[in-house]
Design an enzyme around this catalytic site. Structure first.
Site, PDB file in Angstrom:
ATOM      1  N   CYS A 172      18.247  16.602  -8.577  1.00 37.59           N
ATOM      2  CA  CYS A 172      18.151  16.495 -10.042  1.00 37.59           C
ATOM      3  C   CYS A 172      17.365  15.117 -10.360  1.00 37.59           C
ATOM      4  O   CYS A 172      16.367  15.024 -10.215  1.00 37.59           O
ATOM      5  CB  CYS A 172      19.369  16.908 -10.629  1.00 37.59           C
ATOM      6  SG  CYS A 172      19.328  17.412 -12.226  1.00 37.59           S
TER       7      CYS A 172
ATOM      8  N   HIS B 185      22.669  21.355  -7.739  1.00 43.00           N
ATOM      9  CA  HIS B 185      24.338  20.513  -7.397  1.00 43.00           C
ATOM     10  C   HIS B 185      24.913  21.589  -6.920  1.00 43.00           C
ATOM     11  O   HIS B 185      24.760  22.622  -6.877  1.00 43.00           O
ATOM     12  CB  HIS B 185      24.666  20.003  -8.878  1.00 43.00           C
ATOM     13  CG  HIS B 185      23.832  19.022  -9.424  1.00 43.00           C
ATOM     14  ND1 HIS B 185      23.800  17.703  -9.175  1.00 43.00           N
ATOM     15  CD2 HIS B 185      23.151  19.275 -10.779  1.00 43.00           C
ATOM     16  CE1 HIS B 185      22.840  17.322 -10.348  1.00 43.00           C
ATOM     17  NE2 HIS B 185      22.447  17.952 -11.060  1.00 43.00           N
TER      18      HIS B 185
HETATM   19  N1  GLN Z   1      18.199  13.116 -16.970  1.00 46.26           N
HETATM   20  C1  GLN Z   1      17.722  14.351 -15.949  1.00 46.26           C
HETATM   21  C2  GLN Z   1      17.402  15.287 -17.130  1.00 46.26           C
HETATM   22  O1  GLN Z   1      18.226  15.816 -17.843  1.00 46.26           O
HETATM   23  C3  GLN Z   1      18.512  14.849 -14.833  1.00 46.26           C
HETATM   24  C4  GLN Z   1      19.836  15.412 -15.105  1.00 46.26           C
HETATM   25  C5  GLN Z   1      20.434  15.433 -13.815  1.00 46.26           C
HETATM   26  O2  GLN Z   1      20.663  14.868 -12.803  1.00 46.26           O
HETATM   27  N2  GLN Z   1      21.554  16.237 -13.816  1.00 46.26           N
HETATM   28  O3  GLN Z   1      16.406  16.167 -16.799  1.00 46.26           O
END
Ligand code: GLN
Length: 256
Positions: free
Chosen positions: A98, A200
């Protein structure tokens, strides 16, 4: 005193205190458990902001984080970029999840238009639509492009939309969920033994085939391309996988 196993792989965890949402740390535990069944130890080197990378590593892990966390690490990570790219070219196994995945591409642009440069392991860019645009949230079921990995399950929550460039190879095609951008059906990216993904979960404990793929890549990096390792059936991991797949089928966004 318990004697450590004579053989060990070296695992670098990048910013484990900062980049760890939705239990991404569980990916490390899964690799450690997998190696331990093979009688192989894991030397884990947590690398924080300002720390130097070691001369070599067999596996690099980085988890997700929100914009605030990504901002904190971005410049430090950028300085480590040349080494990380060299490692990826030399088949070090990597898993970037992510927010970590976004910063392993060319850049991540926030909803406010701020651009955080990435380390360019993957040919990918990430842009966020204007504030207020819906986030990509939910359970994911995807089919990996790597045949031995098969079906992947996980949970995604991101505002950024990732688009692969001409050299970008997707990790999977999404059956349920949004994946990279909710439009083109791709999920994640693969470069040599490096894997980027929005999933995740933790991801590896419930995707045993991907766990094998990543662990064996790390082990081959350490013990040579010809080294072979036994694959075990893990009934609990398989059950967790199927339960997550059922959840994605029953309430995930169907990708048509
Ligand atoms: N900040 C990023 C987004 O919202 C990554 C989010 C995350 O790692 N869950 O796109």
């Amino acid at each position: 005193m318990t004697r450590p196993p004579a053989r060990a792989v070296r695992i670098v965890t990048l910013y484990p205190e900062v980049m760890n949402v939705y239990a991404d740390r569980g990916n490390l535990f899964a690799v450690q458990a997998r190696c331990s069944r093979l009688g192989i130890g894991c030397e884990v080197l947590p690398i924080g902001i300002g720390d130097s990378l070691p001369v070599e590593a067999d596996l690099v892990l980085i988890g997700g984080g929100q914009d605030r966390e990504q901002r904190r690490i971005a410049l430090d990570l950028l300085a480590k970029g040349p080494v990380l790219r060299d490692w990826a070219d030399a088949d070090t196994a990597m898993l970037a999840v992510c927010g970590g995945f976004q910063l392993f591409g060319d850049f991540y642009r926030t909803a406010q238009g701020e651009e955080l440069p990435g380390v360019r392991v993957f040919d990918a860019i990430t842009v966020t639509p204007a504030p207020g645009a819906p986030r990509c949230i939910g359970d994911v079921l995807a089919d990996a492009a790597i045949p031995e990995v098969g079906e992947l399950v996980g949970f995604e929550n991101h505002g950024g939309r990732t688009y692969l460039g001409p050299r970008g190879v997707p990790l999977a095609r999404v059956r349920y969920g949004y994946g990279n951008n909710g439009d083109d059906g791709t999920e994640g990216a693969v470069y040599h033994e490096a894997i980027g993904t929005y999933l995740h979960g933790s991801l590896l404990p419930k995707n045993p085939a991907l766990l094998d793929r990543l662990s064996f890549a790390a082990l081959r990096h350490r013990y040579g391309a010809d080294a072979t390792f036994e694959s075990f059936r893990d009934e609990y991991a398989e059950r967790a996988h199927h339960a997550a797949a059922d959840v994605a089928r029953s309430r995930g966004r169907r990708n048509v």
